[in-house]
Design an enzyme around this catalytic site. Structure first.
Site, mmCIF file in Angstrom:
data_model
loop_
_atom_site.group_PDB
_atom_site.id
_atom_site.type_symbol
_atom_site.label_atom_id
_atom_site.label_comp_id
_atom_site.label_asym_id
_atom_site.label_seq_id
_atom_site.Cartn_x
_atom_site.Cartn_y
_atom_site.Cartn_z
ATOM 1 N N ARG A 91 0.917 -1.350 -0.042
ATOM 2 C CA ARG A 91 -0.127 -0.143 0.021
ATOM 3 C C ARG A 91 0.974 1.148 -0.015
ATOM 4 O O ARG A 91 0.497 2.238 -0.371
ATOM 5 C CB ARG A 91 -0.797 -0.006 1.288
ATOM 6 C CG ARG A 91 -1.597 1.222 1.286
ATOM 7 C CD ARG A 91 -3.239 0.911 2.174
ATOM 8 N NE ARG A 91 -2.765 0.264 3.234
ATOM 9 C CZ ARG A 91 -2.340 1.275 4.445
ATOM 10 N NH1 ARG A 91 -2.226 2.510 4.449
ATOM 11 N NH2 ARG A 91 -2.366 0.389 5.579
ATOM 12 N N TYR A 102 -15.214 15.479 -16.206
ATOM 13 C CA TYR A 102 -15.897 14.022 -16.122
ATOM 14 C C TYR A 102 -17.052 14.092 -14.956
ATOM 15 O O TYR A 102 -16.923 14.729 -13.981
ATOM 16 C CB TYR A 102 -14.901 13.270 -15.626
ATOM 17 C CG TYR A 102 -15.116 11.972 -15.591
ATOM 18 C CD1 TYR A 102 -15.369 11.059 -16.791
ATOM 19 C CD2 TYR A 102 -14.982 11.154 -14.450
ATOM 20 C CE1 TYR A 102 -15.784 9.776 -16.625
ATOM 21 C CE2 TYR A 102 -15.452 9.792 -14.228
ATOM 22 C CZ TYR A 102 -15.499 8.770 -15.288
ATOM 23 O OH TYR A 102 -15.984 7.764 -15.272
ATOM 24 N N ASP A 125 -6.547 16.976 -16.028
ATOM 25 C CA ASP A 125 -6.922 15.486 -16.143
ATOM 26 C C ASP A 125 -6.746 15.417 -17.883
ATOM 27 O O ASP A 125 -7.165 15.888 -18.698
ATOM 28 C CB ASP A 125 -8.409 15.255 -15.726
ATOM 29 C CG ASP A 125 -8.790 13.837 -16.169
ATOM 30 O OD1 ASP A 125 -8.247 13.134 -17.100
ATOM 31 O OD2 ASP A 125 -9.832 13.405 -15.425
ATOM 32 N N LYS A 167 -8.230 4.006 -19.534
ATOM 33 C CA LYS A 167 -8.482 4.526 -20.799
ATOM 34 C C LYS A 167 -7.357 4.201 -21.876
ATOM 35 O O LYS A 167 -7.031 3.251 -21.967
ATOM 36 C CB LYS A 167 -9.038 5.749 -20.954
ATOM 37 C CG LYS A 167 -10.145 6.292 -19.916
ATOM 38 C CD LYS A 167 -11.474 5.458 -20.017
ATOM 39 C CE LYS A 167 -12.261 5.635 -18.698
ATOM 40 N NZ LYS A 167 -12.484 7.022 -18.347
HETATM 41 C C1 PLP Z 1 -12.848 7.660 -17.136
HETATM 42 C C2 PLP Z 1 -12.379 8.904 -16.640
HETATM 43 C C3 PLP Z 1 -12.196 9.137 -15.456
HETATM 44 C C4 PLP Z 1 -12.449 8.373 -14.412
HETATM 45 O O1 PLP Z 1 -11.456 7.029 -14.410
HETATM 46 P P1 PLP Z 1 -12.096 5.713 -13.784
HETATM 47 O O2 PLP Z 1 -10.689 4.844 -14.139
HETATM 48 O O3 PLP Z 1 -13.102 5.148 -14.558
HETATM 49 O O4 PLP Z 1 -12.094 5.975 -12.276
HETATM 50 C C5 PLP Z 1 -11.749 10.303 -15.053
HETATM 51 N N1 PLP Z 1 -11.632 11.323 -16.080
HETATM 52 C C6 PLP Z 1 -11.794 11.052 -17.112
HETATM 53 C C7 PLP Z 1 -11.723 12.010 -18.126
HETATM 54 C C8 PLP Z 1 -12.358 10.055 -17.702
HETATM 55 O O5 PLP Z 1 -12.592 9.819 -18.907
#
Ligand code: PLP
Length: 391
Positions: free
Chosen positions: A54, A107, A179, A204
């Site tokens: 962790r 998001y 992000d 992603k």
């Molecule tokens: C999918 C997504 C998230 C969240 O990610 P997870 O891995 O599903 O928790 C955050 N920001 C963006 C732009 C996303 O497309």
């Protein structure tokens, strides 16, 4: 020793000078030490020793270092999901009564987390469009701690003017968090344009194969990283070594995949724009998109999910979805395979037409994420499905 004891003390032989070509999966929760001093070191500092996974793990650290390097940051923390990174970060940076300025289109999970922080801890949140530096200046207060942006927003394609906004935030002592899930470091490195922290959903493009859930936060400042590491250890949204390994495996082909994603998206978006069943295509690579000019200076590709609107509304959306053969109905993006969603009949089913509009959706809006298949097959699949919609 007895077999019962020997069975639980198995370790891999690693001859000196034989270096594994791929990063080994250190699938261990804990590490044993001959020197007790080292255990204490590992539990109190991210880099001195591996004590407990962790806190730190060699496979996870390999991923953290790779993404920190790709983004041009000093260090990174890998988490169990993108939301794990975002929630860990916002909770670690913000206290009661602090103020966040966030771009309006973020998001959904991030939007909900900011709302939650506001409801439970009195965190103040101001939403801005993100194109106008004056709007940011006017929103700043003495309690502002964070400016939160997405390089390319999910899925509106909105791009905030990071190079114009980040210096204003920095001058006011405000941290800029970006992000970068949609652009990836292949198409934008936000740190080069003033970001202090970059977050990713590795689920992603970084992972890229629909087989892993993960996230990362990358820091420019080593001292801030160490402080947030302490918080991340408490927060506990730790990346699993195998998930980290899958993400590392995905990174090997990131540049190749992104190139293909971007070319395919441009082809499909352009083709959709010329189809009589399609009323509008909302993709920031299109010069007519509101964010196209803003993005020109610092984002070089738009491979993420985008929306298009069917002239036939809700029924057209349902009919299109039922006819597709190659493109599959699923809620994600950044995978090798193309994915599509009709929000009005699935994720946003409960919303009234007015509420849909507030979310930048119409009854005929389709959200599509293009994969790395041959573009002719994607166009042919959409063509045979849209044929029915027109008739
Ligand atoms: C999918 C997504 C998230 C969240 O990610 P997870 O891995 O599903 O928790 C955050 N920001 C963006 C732009 C996303 O497309």
């Amino acid at each position: 020793m007895h077999p019962e004891t020997r069975m639980v003390h198995i370790s891999a032989p690693v001859p000196d000078g034989s270096v594994p070509l791929s990063v080994p999966i250190y699938q261990t929760s804990s590490f044993a030490f001959d020197d007790p001093e080292l255990i204490a070191d590992g539990l109190h500092h991210p880099d001195r020793a591996y004590a407990y996974s962790r806190f730190a793990n060699p496979t996870v650290r390999a991923l953290e270092n790779a993404v920190a390097d790709l983004e041009g940051g000093a260090a990174a923390i890998a988490t169990s999901s993108g939301m794990g990174a975002i929630t860990m970060l916002l909770n670690g940076l913000l206290g009661t009564g602090d103020h966040v300025i966030a771009q309006r289109d973020v998001y959904g999970g991030t939007h909900a987390q900011l709302q939650d922080l506001a409801n439970r801890f009195g965190v103040q949140v101001t939403r801005i469009g993100g194109h106008d530096p004056e709007e940011l200046r006017a929103a700043l207060t003495p309690r502002t701690r964070v400016l939160y942006l997405e390089t390319v927003a999910n899925p509106t394609g909105h791009v905030s003017d990071l190079p114009a906004l980040a210096p204003i935030a920095r001058a006011a002592g405000v941290l800029t968090v970006v992000d970068n899930t949609f652009a990836t470091p292949i198409f934008c490195r936000p740190i080069e344009h003033g970001a202090d922290v970059v977050v990713h959903s590795a689920t992603k493009f970084l992972g890229g194969h629909s087989d892993v859930t993960g996230g990362l936060a990358v820091f420019t400042d080593r001292a801030r990283y160490e402080k947030l590491w302490e918080h991340a250890v408490e927060f506990g949204a730790t990346a699993d070594p195998f998930a980290a390994w899958l993400t590392i495996r995905g990174l090997h082909t990131l540049a190749l995949r992104m190139e293909r994603h971007a070319a395919n998206v441009a082809r499909v978006a352009g083709w959709l724009a010329g189809h009589p069943a399609v009323a509008a295509v909302r993709w920031p690579g299109d010069p007519a998109h509101l964010s196209h000019a803003v993005a020109a200076g610092f984002v070089s590709g738009f491979p993420g999910a985008f929306c298009f609107d069917l002239a036939g509304g809700h029924d057209a959306g349902v009919r299109l979805m039922s006819r597709l053969r190659v493109i599959r109905a699923a809620a994600s993006l950044g995978s090798t395979g193309s994915l599509i969603l009709h929000p009005a009949s699935t994720t946003h089913r409960q919303l009234t037409p007015e509420q849909l509009q507030e979310s930048h959706l119409s009854p005929g809006t389709i959200r599509i994420a293009i994969g790395i298949e041959h573009p002719d097959d994607l166009v042919a699949d959409l063509e045979q499905a849209l044929d029915v919609v027109v008739r």
